[in-house]
Design an enzyme around this catalytic site. Sequence first.
Site, PDB file in Angstrom:
ATOM      1  N   ASN A  69       0.943  -1.103   0.513  1.00 22.51           N
ATOM      2  CA  ASN A  69      -0.149  -0.111  -0.447  1.00 22.51           C
ATOM      3  C   ASN A  69       0.772   1.274  -0.168  1.00 22.51           C
ATOM      4  OD1 ASN A  69      -1.833   2.223   0.726  1.00 22.51           O
ATOM      5  ND2 ASN A  69      -2.139   1.384   2.391  1.00 22.51           N
ATOM      6  N   TRP A  70       0.785   1.366  -1.517  1.00 20.78           N
ATOM      7  CA  TRP A  70       2.054   3.227  -1.006  1.00 20.78           C
ATOM      8  C   TRP A  70       0.953   4.046  -0.374  1.00 20.78           C
ATOM      9  CZ3 TRP A  70       3.589   3.039  -7.289  1.00 20.78           C
ATOM     10  CH2 TRP A  70       4.183   1.267  -7.482  1.00 20.78           C
ATOM     11  N   LYS A  71       0.021   4.337   0.127  1.00 12.75           N
ATOM     12  CA  LYS A  71      -0.109   5.056  -0.160  1.00 12.75           C
ATOM     13  C   LYS A  71      -0.723   6.613  -0.729  1.00 12.75           C
ATOM     14  CE  LYS A  71       0.225   3.171   4.899  1.00 12.75           C
ATOM     15  NZ  LYS A  71       0.167   3.276   6.218  1.00 12.75           N
ATOM     16  N   HIS A  94     -10.062   0.992   5.278  1.00 11.51           N
ATOM     17  CA  HIS A  94      -8.190   1.277   5.628  1.00 11.51           C
ATOM     18  C   HIS A  94      -8.781   1.830   7.326  1.00 11.51           C
ATOM     19  CE1 HIS A  94      -4.173   2.393   6.792  1.00 11.51           C
ATOM     20  NE2 HIS A  94      -3.491   1.000   5.415  1.00 11.51           N
ATOM     21  N   GLU A 149      -6.958   4.468   8.211  1.00 11.60           N
ATOM     22  CA  GLU A 149      -6.017   5.734   8.210  1.00 11.60           C
ATOM     23  C   GLU A 149      -7.504   6.844   7.659  1.00 11.60           C
ATOM     24  OE1 GLU A 149      -2.859   5.527   5.439  1.00 11.60           O
ATOM     25  OE2 GLU A 149      -1.355   4.693   7.398  1.00 11.60           O
ATOM     26  N   GLU A 193      -5.025  -5.105  10.234  1.00 12.56           N
ATOM     27  CA  GLU A 193      -3.713  -3.750  10.487  1.00 12.56           C
ATOM     28  C   GLU A 193      -4.088  -3.346  12.179  1.00 12.56           C
ATOM     29  OE1 GLU A 193      -2.286  -2.897   6.863  1.00 12.56           O
ATOM     30  OE2 GLU A 193      -4.406  -1.991   6.831  1.00 12.56           O
ATOM     31  N   GLY A 245       2.676   2.185  10.790  1.00  9.80           N
ATOM     32  CA  GLY A 245       3.772   3.398  10.260  1.00  9.80           C
ATOM     33  C   GLY A 245       4.486   3.919  11.676  1.00  9.80           C
ATOM     34  N   SER A 298       3.695  -2.271  10.194  1.00 10.68           N
ATOM     35  CA  SER A 298       4.799  -2.472   9.972  1.00 10.68           C
ATOM     36  C   SER A 298       5.984  -4.004   9.977  1.00 10.68           C
ATOM     37  CB  SER A 298       5.636  -2.153  11.729  1.00 10.68           C
ATOM     38  OG  SER A 298       5.304  -0.863  11.930  1.00 10.68           O
ATOM     39  N   GLY A 356       3.102  -1.584   4.378  1.00 12.88           N
ATOM     40  CA  GLY A 356       3.564   0.151   3.993  1.00 12.88           C
ATOM     41  C   GLY A 356       4.702   1.058   3.484  1.00 12.88           C
ATOM     42  N   GLY A 357       4.849   0.895   4.612  1.00  7.54           N
ATOM     43  CA  GLY A 357       6.048   1.836   4.653  1.00  7.54           C
ATOM     44  C   GLY A 357       7.008   1.124   3.643  1.00  7.54           C
TER      45      GLY A 357
HETATM   46  P1  13P Z   1       2.565   0.278   7.777  1.00  3.60           P
HETATM   47  O1  13P Z   1       3.308  -1.694   7.231  1.00  3.60           O
HETATM   48  O2  13P Z   1       3.950   1.618   7.386  1.00  3.60           O
HETATM   49  O3  13P Z   1       3.123  -0.088   8.986  1.00  3.60           O
HETATM   50  O4  13P Z   1       1.446   0.169   6.956  1.00  3.60           O
HETATM   51  C1  13P Z   1       0.987  -0.992   7.548  1.00  3.60           C
HETATM   52  C2  13P Z   1      -0.762  -0.388   6.277  1.00  3.60           C
HETATM   53  O5  13P Z   1      -1.269   1.039   6.650  1.00  3.60           O
HETATM   54  C3  13P Z   1      -0.695  -0.660   4.975  1.00  3.60           C
HETATM   55  O6  13P Z   1      -2.293  -0.843   4.615  1.00  3.60           O
END
Ligand code: 13P
Length: 247
Positions: free
Chosen positions: A11-13, A98, A100, A167, A173, A211, A232-233
Amino acid sequence: MALIPQIIAGNWKMNLTLTQGRRFIDSLASGLVGKKLERKLLLAPNFTLLSGLIQGCADIGVGLMAQNCAYQEAGAFTGETSVAMLKDAGAAYVLVGHSERRQLFGENDDLLQQKAQAVAAGGLVPIFCVGETLEQRQGGEAFAIVSNQLRSGLNRFPCEKLIVAYEPVWAIGTGQTATSEDARLMHAHIRKFLEIQFSWGEMVPILYGGSAKPGNAAELLAQPEVNGLLVGGASLDPESFLQIALA
Ligand code: 13P
């Protein structure tokens, strides 16, 4: 027990331009040469990159996800993007709920249920995200919170074309991953819920996100009912995304 092929989804956000996304795919393609990959790879770039990345992704067998969608089919909804538009741009999956979106954009269970249904009605696969906050976990509510999110969001969900992502909000994050034991217990809980709720519940892949990185991927992926990772990251760098895929 059903055998579910594992999925590594990035997920590149709100990161990476089309130029950077193309560079990522080129580099992932080079990294995949000569590798035997048994896991399915998915990426969720921003909407604006979907149509520009579809060919490169298709060439290396990577599927595209959208990060969000509207539940309405069309009309006067400025700034929104329909499922049909996402499909047309190349997405085959859509992230729904998600944390967020829930926390920063106020998306609630009723809205998410409508989105999940709209994604299925449009012929795409929702990746329905659930997870508790730190406060909820510390208060002993994690399992009840996740059950409630599943119950409301997936109420009357029509078919087996569904992925669930667990998640935990406190792990997103933050660099703080759920222990493999936390993940194992919650995934078993989600599996039980899906099996009770749906005749096809044993077929639904359940991904862990929060993470996830090259250093912890293998251990997480070894847990029963962890059918893949939502990253994510660590998915922003083709090298680390590939290391996770090969972990
Ligand atoms: P991180 O891997 O950066 O913690 O993010 C997880 C995420 O929100 C994937 O959708």
